[in-house]
Design a protein around this motif. Structure first.
Motif, PDB file in Angstrom:
ATOM      1  N   SER A  51       9.808  -3.731  11.519  1.00  0.00           N
ATOM      2  CA  SER A  51       9.146  -4.564  10.285  1.00  0.00           C
ATOM      3  C   SER A  51       8.464  -4.088   9.203  1.00  0.00           C
ATOM      4  CB  SER A  51       8.048  -5.279  11.210  1.00  0.00           C
ATOM      5  OG  SER A  51       7.341  -4.525  11.810  1.00  0.00           O
ATOM      6  N   ARG A  52       8.820  -2.516   9.408  1.00  0.00           N
ATOM      7  CA  ARG A  52       7.978  -1.654   8.422  1.00  0.00           C
ATOM      8  C   ARG A  52       9.179  -0.496   8.060  1.00  0.00           C
ATOM      9  NH1 ARG A  52       2.166  -1.755   8.549  1.00  0.00           N
ATOM     10  NH2 ARG A  52       1.691  -2.915   9.944  1.00  0.00           N
ATOM     11  N   VAL A  53       9.219   0.114   6.800  1.00  0.00           N
ATOM     12  CA  VAL A  53      10.069   1.273   6.412  1.00  0.00           C
ATOM     13  C   VAL A  53       9.139   2.196   5.718  1.00  0.00           C
ATOM     14  CG1 VAL A  53      12.346  -0.355   6.168  1.00  0.00           C
ATOM     15  CG2 VAL A  53      10.479   0.096   4.273  1.00  0.00           C
ATOM     16  N   THR A  54       9.641   3.483   5.811  1.00  0.00           N
ATOM     17  CA  THR A  54       8.787   4.353   5.464  1.00  0.00           C
ATOM     18  C   THR A  54       9.255   5.074   3.982  1.00  0.00           C
ATOM     19  OG1 THR A  54       8.360   5.106   7.688  1.00  0.00           O
ATOM     20  CG2 THR A  54       8.043   6.855   6.021  1.00  0.00           C
ATOM     21  N   CYS A  55       8.531   5.507   3.124  1.00  0.00           N
ATOM     22  CA  CYS A  55       8.691   5.997   2.074  1.00  0.00           C
ATOM     23  C   CYS A  55       9.461   7.350   2.192  1.00  0.00           C
ATOM     24  CB  CYS A  55       7.803   5.937   0.985  1.00  0.00           C
ATOM     25  SG  CYS A  55       8.068   7.005  -0.621  1.00  0.00           S
ATOM     26  N   VAL A  56      10.686   7.545   1.461  1.00  0.00           N
ATOM     27  CA  VAL A  56      11.204   9.035   1.727  1.00  0.00           C
ATOM     28  C   VAL A  56      10.670  10.251   0.936  1.00  0.00           C
ATOM     29  CG1 VAL A  56      13.676   8.025   2.063  1.00  0.00           C
ATOM     30  CG2 VAL A  56      12.827   8.760  -0.292  1.00  0.00           C
ATOM     31  N   LEU A  57       9.578   9.811   0.116  1.00  0.00           N
ATOM     32  CA  LEU A  57       8.980  10.891  -0.790  1.00  0.00           C
ATOM     33  C   LEU A  57       7.514  11.165  -0.045  1.00  0.00           C
ATOM     34  CD1 LEU A  57       9.613  10.040  -4.293  1.00  0.00           C
ATOM     35  CD2 LEU A  57      10.399  11.878  -3.023  1.00  0.00           C
ATOM     36  N   CYS A  58       6.749  10.057   0.289  1.00  0.00           N
ATOM     37  CA  CYS A  58       5.457  10.393   0.572  1.00  0.00           C
ATOM     38  C   CYS A  58       5.142  10.171   1.971  1.00  0.00           C
ATOM     39  CB  CYS A  58       4.324   9.602  -0.268  1.00  0.00           C
ATOM     40  SG  CYS A  58       4.598   7.872   0.053  1.00  0.00           S
ATOM     41  N   ARG A  59       5.929   9.383   2.676  1.00  0.00           N
ATOM     42  CA  ARG A  59       5.967   8.833   4.035  1.00  0.00           C
ATOM     43  C   ARG A  59       5.119   7.727   4.275  1.00  0.00           C
ATOM     44  NH1 ARG A  59       9.886  12.015   3.791  1.00  0.00           N
ATOM     45  NH2 ARG A  59      10.105  13.994   4.698  1.00  0.00           N
ATOM     46  N   ALA A  60       4.548   7.123   3.393  1.00  0.00           N
ATOM     47  CA  ALA A  60       3.863   5.862   3.515  1.00  0.00           C
ATOM     48  C   ALA A  60       4.620   4.968   4.107  1.00  0.00           C
ATOM     49  CB  ALA A  60       3.382   5.354   2.149  1.00  0.00           C
ATOM     50  N   ALA A  61       3.857   3.781   5.145  1.00  0.00           N
ATOM     51  CA  ALA A  61       4.597   2.944   5.751  1.00  0.00           C
ATOM     52  C   ALA A  61       4.553   1.688   4.823  1.00  0.00           C
ATOM     53  CB  ALA A  61       3.964   2.635   7.104  1.00  0.00           C
TER      54      ALA A  61
END
Length: 182
Positions: free
Chosen positions: A26-36
């Motif tokens: 239900s969430r994805v992670t940013c490939v640059l900063c790892r923010a959910a």
């Protein structure tokens, strides 16, 4: 109340939502900063953008099959796209800041958005022999051409040569562009 607005391609939305539902994400992670980032069922799908890449930029990228090819569904948050919040993402080779502010938020690109915006000659080299595939003043016809797999004309290695590992191309480190004489 039914929403009748034109909010993007429904096939794209269904593809993303069914892929993530199968993974129970239900969430994805940013490939640059790892923010959910939370995933929504209507456009905008995320507070950022999705893209497909032939390279897995992080363990948080979902492997998918698109037109018989293995691709990785990846996401970048709005903060990284716009260069806000902390140090901007810069090219390790030429120090130019990466700018994703022109990308549409909340949708998906069918190509690697980082490969499609090469800033210097280092990003245009073969992944194997390091010889230039095109010259910096040349551009390919379509953004998606930068994500395709092809044989290097020099060494014949078959790869998506313009798609580089993000850690090899980008950094958030501060560069000292000018130094004073002692």
């Amino acid at each position: 109340m039914e929403d009748e607005g034109n909010h993007g391609n429904d096939d794209t939305r269904c593809f993303i939502l069914s892929t993530l539902a199968a993974l129970q994400w239900s969430r994805v992670t940013c490939v640059l900063c790892r923010a959910a980032m939370l995933v929504f069922d209507r456009y905008p799908l995320v507070d950022g953008t999705f893209f497909l890449s032939p390279r897995q930029h992080s363990p948080a990228c979902a492997e998918v099959k698109v037109e018989g090819r293995t691709q990785f569904l990846s996401a970048v948050c709005m903060s990284c796209l716009e260069g806000s919040g902390g140090q901007p993402v810069r090219c390790r080779f030429c120090t130019q800041a990466w700018d994703g502010s022109s990308l549409v938020l909340g949708t998906m690109y069918s190509y690697d958005i980082f490969a499609a915006m090469p800033c210097c000659s280092e990003r245009l080299k073969c992944n194997s022999c390091q010889k230039p595939l095109i010259y910096p003043h040349q551009r390919l016809n379509f953004y998606s051409d930068y994500s395709r797999v092809f044989a290097c004309p020099h060494c014949r290695a078959v790869d998506a040569h313009f798609v580089k590992p993000l850690s090899a191309c980008f950094t958030r480190e501060q560069f000292q562009l000018y130094s004073q004489w002692p």
